[in-house]
Design an enzyme around this catalytic site. Structure first.
Site, PDB file in Angstrom:
ATOM      1  N   GLY A  13       3.235  22.336   2.326  1.00  0.00           N
ATOM      2  CA  GLY A  13       4.210  22.862   3.284  1.00  0.00           C
ATOM      3  C   GLY A  13       5.649  22.443   3.041  1.00  0.00           C
ATOM      4  O   GLY A  13       6.438  22.387   3.987  1.00  0.00           O
ATOM      5  N   THR A  14       6.029  22.191   1.784  1.00  0.00           N
ATOM      6  CA  THR A  14       7.437  21.824   1.563  1.00  0.00           C
ATOM      7  C   THR A  14       8.360  23.018   1.820  1.00  0.00           C
ATOM      8  O   THR A  14       9.497  22.828   2.263  1.00  0.00           O
ATOM      9  CB  THR A  14       7.686  21.278   0.141  1.00  0.00           C
ATOM     10  OG1 THR A  14       7.437  22.297  -0.829  1.00  0.00           O
ATOM     11  CG2 THR A  14       6.835  20.060  -0.141  1.00  0.00           C
ATOM     12  N   ASN A  15       7.881  24.226   1.563  1.00  0.00           N
ATOM     13  CA  ASN A  15       8.711  25.398   1.895  1.00  0.00           C
ATOM     14  C   ASN A  15       8.822  25.578   3.411  1.00  0.00           C
ATOM     15  O   ASN A  15       9.879  25.965   3.909  1.00  0.00           O
ATOM     16  CB  ASN A  15       8.157  26.656   1.228  1.00  0.00           C
ATOM     17  CG  ASN A  15       8.581  26.742  -0.220  1.00  0.00           C
ATOM     18  OD1 ASN A  15       9.756  27.010  -0.509  1.00  0.00           O
ATOM     19  ND2 ASN A  15       7.665  26.492  -1.129  1.00  0.00           N
ATOM     20  N   MET A  92      -2.444  30.719   0.091  1.00  0.00           N
ATOM     21  CA  MET A  92      -3.249  30.886  -1.116  1.00  0.00           C
ATOM     22  C   MET A  92      -4.411  31.868  -0.970  1.00  0.00           C
ATOM     23  O   MET A  92      -5.319  31.874  -1.794  1.00  0.00           O
ATOM     24  CB  MET A  92      -3.766  29.524  -1.589  1.00  0.00           C
ATOM     25  CG  MET A  92      -2.654  28.563  -1.965  1.00  0.00           C
ATOM     26  SD  MET A  92      -1.502  29.254  -3.190  1.00  0.00           S
ATOM     27  CE  MET A  92      -0.376  27.873  -3.435  1.00  0.00           C
ATOM     28  N   ILE A  94      -5.336  35.946  -0.843  1.00  0.00           N
ATOM     29  CA  ILE A  94      -4.749  37.275  -1.073  1.00  0.00           C
ATOM     30  C   ILE A  94      -5.103  38.165   0.114  1.00  0.00           C
ATOM     31  O   ILE A  94      -6.282  38.416   0.391  1.00  0.00           O
ATOM     32  CB  ILE A  94      -5.220  37.886  -2.414  1.00  0.00           C
ATOM     33  CG1 ILE A  94      -4.710  37.010  -3.570  1.00  0.00           C
ATOM     34  CG2 ILE A  94      -4.705  39.320  -2.560  1.00  0.00           C
ATOM     35  CD1 ILE A  94      -5.062  37.516  -4.954  1.00  0.00           C
ATOM     36  N   LEU A  95      -4.081  38.615   0.816  1.00  0.00           N
ATOM     37  CA  LEU A  95      -4.286  39.422   2.022  1.00  0.00           C
ATOM     38  C   LEU A  95      -4.606  40.862   1.630  1.00  0.00           C
ATOM     39  O   LEU A  95      -4.174  41.347   0.585  1.00  0.00           O
ATOM     40  CB  LEU A  95      -3.023  39.370   2.884  1.00  0.00           C
ATOM     41  CG  LEU A  95      -2.684  37.951   3.377  1.00  0.00           C
ATOM     42  CD1 LEU A  95      -1.277  37.911   3.960  1.00  0.00           C
ATOM     43  CD2 LEU A  95      -3.712  37.497   4.405  1.00  0.00           C
ATOM     44  N   ASN A 109       7.316  36.722   0.729  1.00  0.00           N
ATOM     45  CA  ASN A 109       6.541  35.729  -0.016  1.00  0.00           C
ATOM     46  C   ASN A 109       7.478  35.004  -0.966  1.00  0.00           C
ATOM     47  O   ASN A 109       8.392  35.615  -1.525  1.00  0.00           O
ATOM     48  CB  ASN A 109       5.448  36.431  -0.834  1.00  0.00           C
ATOM     49  CG  ASN A 109       4.605  35.451  -1.644  1.00  0.00           C
ATOM     50  OD1 ASN A 109       4.172  34.407  -1.128  1.00  0.00           O
ATOM     51  ND2 ASN A 109       4.378  35.754  -2.908  1.00  0.00           N
ATOM     52  N   HIS A 111       7.409  33.057  -4.555  1.00  0.00           N
ATOM     53  CA  HIS A 111       6.558  32.868  -5.732  1.00  0.00           C
ATOM     54  C   HIS A 111       7.304  31.979  -6.728  1.00  0.00           C
ATOM     55  O   HIS A 111       8.490  32.213  -6.988  1.00  0.00           O
ATOM     56  CB  HIS A 111       6.222  34.223  -6.365  1.00  0.00           C
ATOM     57  CG  HIS A 111       5.276  34.087  -7.515  1.00  0.00           C
ATOM     58  ND1 HIS A 111       3.930  33.855  -7.341  1.00  0.00           N
ATOM     59  CD2 HIS A 111       5.494  34.090  -8.852  1.00  0.00           C
ATOM     60  CE1 HIS A 111       3.353  33.744  -8.529  1.00  0.00           C
ATOM     61  NE2 HIS A 111       4.280  33.878  -9.468  1.00  0.00           N
TER      62      HIS A 111
HETATM   63  C1  GAR Z   1       5.088  26.761  -3.843  1.00  0.00           C
HETATM   64  O1  GAR Z   1       5.548  26.443  -5.129  1.00  0.00           O
HETATM   65  C2  GAR Z   1       4.958  28.263  -3.686  1.00  0.00           C
HETATM   66  O2  GAR Z   1       5.974  28.987  -4.354  1.00  0.00           O
HETATM   67  C3  GAR Z   1       3.629  28.508  -4.335  1.00  0.00           C
HETATM   68  O3  GAR Z   1       2.822  27.420  -3.925  1.00  0.00           O
HETATM   69  C4  GAR Z   1       3.647  26.283  -3.642  1.00  0.00           C
HETATM   70  C5  GAR Z   1       3.390  25.822  -2.236  1.00  0.00           C
HETATM   71  O4  GAR Z   1       4.062  24.629  -1.956  1.00  0.00           O
HETATM   72  N1  GAR Z   1       3.091  29.781  -3.966  1.00  0.00           N
HETATM   73  C6  GAR Z   1       2.355  30.517  -4.777  1.00  0.00           C
HETATM   74  O5  GAR Z   1       2.012  30.172  -5.888  1.00  0.00           O
HETATM   75  C7  GAR Z   1       1.925  31.874  -4.211  1.00  0.00           C
HETATM   76  N2  GAR Z   1       1.508  32.749  -5.271  1.00  0.00           N
HETATM   77  P1  GAR Z   1       4.358  24.160  -0.461  1.00  0.00           P
HETATM   78  O6  GAR Z   1       3.034  24.221   0.320  1.00  0.00           O
HETATM   79  O7  GAR Z   1       4.826  22.747  -0.626  1.00  0.00           O
HETATM   80  O8  GAR Z   1       5.405  25.064   0.130  1.00  0.00           O
END
Ligand code: GAR
Length: 209
Positions: A13-15, A92, A94-95, A109, A111
């Protein structure tokens, strides 16, 4: 009325944290982080939501017989919460098409690569950076895009590149892309959406002044 945002997560969940921090700085203009929904009951992202006082829920893949049934449960929950914008932030699963039909051009999203490189089914999380290093690219980065029925194939809102350095490991590259790209691009795109400043014209997204 601010737009009500739901953030869908599966892991660290850093994003999500970048969105919370941006909201606290007043940088999500006309938007409110209204809910966090995790596909994983153990995701640290849920603790981040708790600390920030954001209502949080678990919709776990294993409680449903198929991706489609899980997607429908998510749509029902999002409707119940009056959500205007769905943000996939490290989600993670795919919807299926039910989500895109319920929220056309209203799902963003992030990526961790420069789409269309290193994207599509099987390209998620650390795997993306492993593939980029294996291929030997000199630049990688992140993309924020609208979600369409094609995995990682919807109209691109924003992209940012960073250099790939000779001694990079997947973890080091992932961290550079998160810090310099994802954590900046995602809150900016969410804020633009909430201000009605993103207009989708075919495959192109125009950012209005
Ligand atoms: C992030 O790097 C995001 O871009 C990626 O997973 C990580 C989640 O990190 N997403 C994908 O690969 C989707 N295809 P987070 O939980 O720390 O935000």
């Amino acid at each position: 009325m601010p737009k009500r945002i739901a953030v869908l997560v599966s892991g660290g969940g850093t994003n999500l944290q970048a969105l919370i921090d941006a909201q606290n700085r007043g940088e999500i203009v006309n938007g409110l982080l209204a809910a966090v929904i995790s596909s994983n009951p153990k995701a640290y992202a849920l603790e981040r939501a708790e600390k920030a006082g954001i209502p949080h829920f678990v919709v776990s893949r294993k409680d449903y017989p198929s991706n489609q049934a899980m997607t429908q449960a998510l749509v029902d929950k999002l409707r119940e919460l009056n959500i205007d914008l769905v943000v996939l932030a490290g989600f993670m699963v795919i919807l299926t098409q039910e989500m895109v039909q319920a929220y056309p051009n209203a799902i963003l999203n992030v990526h961790p690569a420069l789409i269309p490189s290193f994207a599509g089914p099987g390209c998620y999380g650390l795997h993306v950076h492993e593939k980029a290093l294996e291929y030997g690219v000199k630049l990688s980065g992140a993309t924020v895009h609208f979600v369409s029925e094609e995995c990682d194939g919807g109209p691109i809102v924003s992209q940012k590149a960073v250099e790939v350095l000779p001694d990079d490991t997947p973890e080091i590259l992932q961290r550079r892309i998160m810090e310099q790209c994802e954590w900046k691009l995602l809150p900016q795109a969410v804020s633009l959406f909430c201000q009605d400043r993103l207009r989708v014209e075919g495959r192109t997204v125009r950012v209005l002044d």
